[in-house]
Scaffold this motif. Sequence first.
Motif, short mmCIF file in Angstrom:
data_model
loop_
_atom_site.label_atom_id
_atom_site.label_comp_id
_atom_site.label_asym_id
_atom_site.label_seq_id
_atom_site.Cartn_x
_atom_site.Cartn_y
_atom_site.Cartn_z
N LYS A 1 47.79 102.96 -7.72
CA LYS A 1 46.94 101.97 -7.21
C LYS A 1 46.38 102.59 -5.99
O LYS A 1 45.17 102.50 -5.80
N ALA A 2 47.12 103.28 -4.77
CA ALA A 2 46.39 103.64 -3.89
C ALA A 2 45.42 105.14 -4.30
O ALA A 2 44.28 104.92 -3.48
N LEU A 3 45.62 105.79 -5.20
CA LEU A 3 44.60 106.57 -5.71
C LEU A 3 43.31 105.99 -6.16
O LEU A 3 42.16 106.52 -6.11
N GLN A 4 43.60 104.87 -6.83
CA GLN A 4 42.27 104.21 -7.33
C GLN A 4 41.61 103.50 -6.22
O GLN A 4 40.45 103.54 -6.39
N GLN A 5 42.22 102.87 -5.45
CA GLN A 5 41.59 102.40 -4.31
C GLN A 5 41.10 103.29 -3.06
O GLN A 5 39.91 103.31 -2.73
N ALA A 6 41.20 104.68 -3.38
CA ALA A 6 40.60 105.68 -2.64
C ALA A 6 39.52 106.33 -3.32
O ALA A 6 38.75 107.08 -2.84
N GLY A 7 39.35 105.66 -4.38
CA GLY A 7 37.89 106.29 -5.34
C GLY A 7 38.18 107.48 -6.22
O GLY A 7 37.32 107.83 -6.76
N VAL A 8 39.51 107.64 -6.51
CA VAL A 8 39.88 108.71 -7.33
C VAL A 8 39.71 108.17 -8.77
O VAL A 8 40.33 107.31 -9.11
N ALA B 1 38.25 110.05 0.06
CA ALA B 1 39.64 109.95 -0.77
C ALA B 1 40.76 110.24 0.46
O ALA B 1 41.85 109.79 0.39
N LEU B 2 40.48 111.48 0.83
CA LEU B 2 41.44 112.12 1.73
C LEU B 2 41.75 111.14 2.92
O LEU B 2 42.94 110.82 3.21
N SER B 3 40.82 110.74 3.53
CA SER B 3 41.02 109.75 4.73
C SER B 3 41.70 108.55 4.08
O SER B 3 42.72 107.90 4.85
N LYS B 4 41.29 107.68 3.06
CA LYS B 4 41.97 106.65 2.60
C LYS B 4 43.45 106.81 2.12
O LYS B 4 44.32 106.11 2.47
N LEU B 5 43.75 107.94 1.62
CA LEU B 5 45.14 108.34 1.25
C LEU B 5 46.06 108.40 2.28
O LEU B 5 47.26 107.84 2.61
N ARG B 6 45.52 109.21 3.48
CA ARG B 6 46.33 109.42 4.83
C ARG B 6 46.62 108.12 5.58
O ARG B 6 47.66 107.70 6.16
N ALA B 7 45.53 107.09 5.22
CA ALA B 7 45.64 105.97 5.95
C ALA B 7 46.74 105.11 5.30
O ALA B 7 47.65 104.37 5.64
N THR B 8 46.98 105.14 3.79
CA THR B 8 47.85 104.42 3.04
C THR B 8 49.12 104.95 3.42
O THR B 8 50.14 104.32 3.52
N ALA B 9 49.29 106.44 3.69
CA ALA B 9 50.66 106.84 4.09
C ALA B 9 51.23 106.34 5.12
O ALA B 9 52.15 106.18 5.83
N ALA B 10 50.20 106.19 6.14
CA ALA B 10 50.61 105.73 7.62
C ALA B 10 51.07 104.22 7.49
O ALA B 10 51.90 103.89 8.31
N ALA B 11 50.59 103.51 6.53
CA ALA B 11 50.85 101.97 6.59
C ALA B 11 51.99 101.83 5.58
O ALA B 11 52.99 100.95 5.89
N ASP B 12 52.44 102.78 4.71
CA ASP B 12 53.54 102.65 3.89
C ASP B 12 54.45 103.84 4.05
O ASP B 12 54.16 105.11 3.53
#
Length: 237
Positions: free
Chosen positions: A106-113, A216-227
């Motif tokens: 889901k994180a990949l999809q939300q990041a636009g991948v 996408a890189l920025s969004k995935l790193r933000a996901t890792a910071a939150a979870d």
Amino acid sequence: MLRGLVIALLIANLVFWAWKQPSIAQALGLPQPQDREPERLLRQIRPDTIRLVPLPPAETASSAAAASAPASAVAASATPENAPFDGQACLEAGPLSPAQIPPATKALQQAGVAPGGWAEIRRDIPGRWAIAMGRFETREQLQRKLSELQRLQLKTTEATGELAPGLILGEFSSSQAAQERLGQLKDRGVRTARVVSLAEGRVEVRLRADQLSPTALSKLRATAAADAALRWRACEE
């Protein structure tokens, strides 16, 4: 002759000194040195058009310099988000438990991948089984059993964790191999040994996304910071 030369040099020095003294030079009628050079003034071209212009303030000068900077300098100072993308960015997450796979996708999809823009890498991790004896109530019992096994020329190691105090007569990557070895040991007189499971077999899952865009890189790193449980990191070669 030498005396005459010395007298001539002395007289010349006195004349030069007197010429440099205005009062003496005027009394002797010697020409006086001029501090100005009128011939240079005569060579000037339209001196009446020269104007003195005050310097601009420091902030204005900085703004003018920035405005006149070449386009290459502006491009070099662009932020990484606006920099050209080389298509080599890669992140991966894992090993993931079965419950973590849906949030990761889901994180990949939300990041636009786009679908198919990542790979699910699976690796089977075999379980571990052992032939164990024990737990013994005392160290004396363990030492007596160890002496019996040494007389049978069997290699052993002391058990740790929940099996201690005890003895391990071998570790295996499958339950079937452990059972076969246990049958051989019983034929040699080992009666109280048993097969125990040290670790269950499992499937290790990793998600890998290649050629990620800066967004996408920025969004995935933000996901890792939150979870904290979902860690995206640079791909391993």
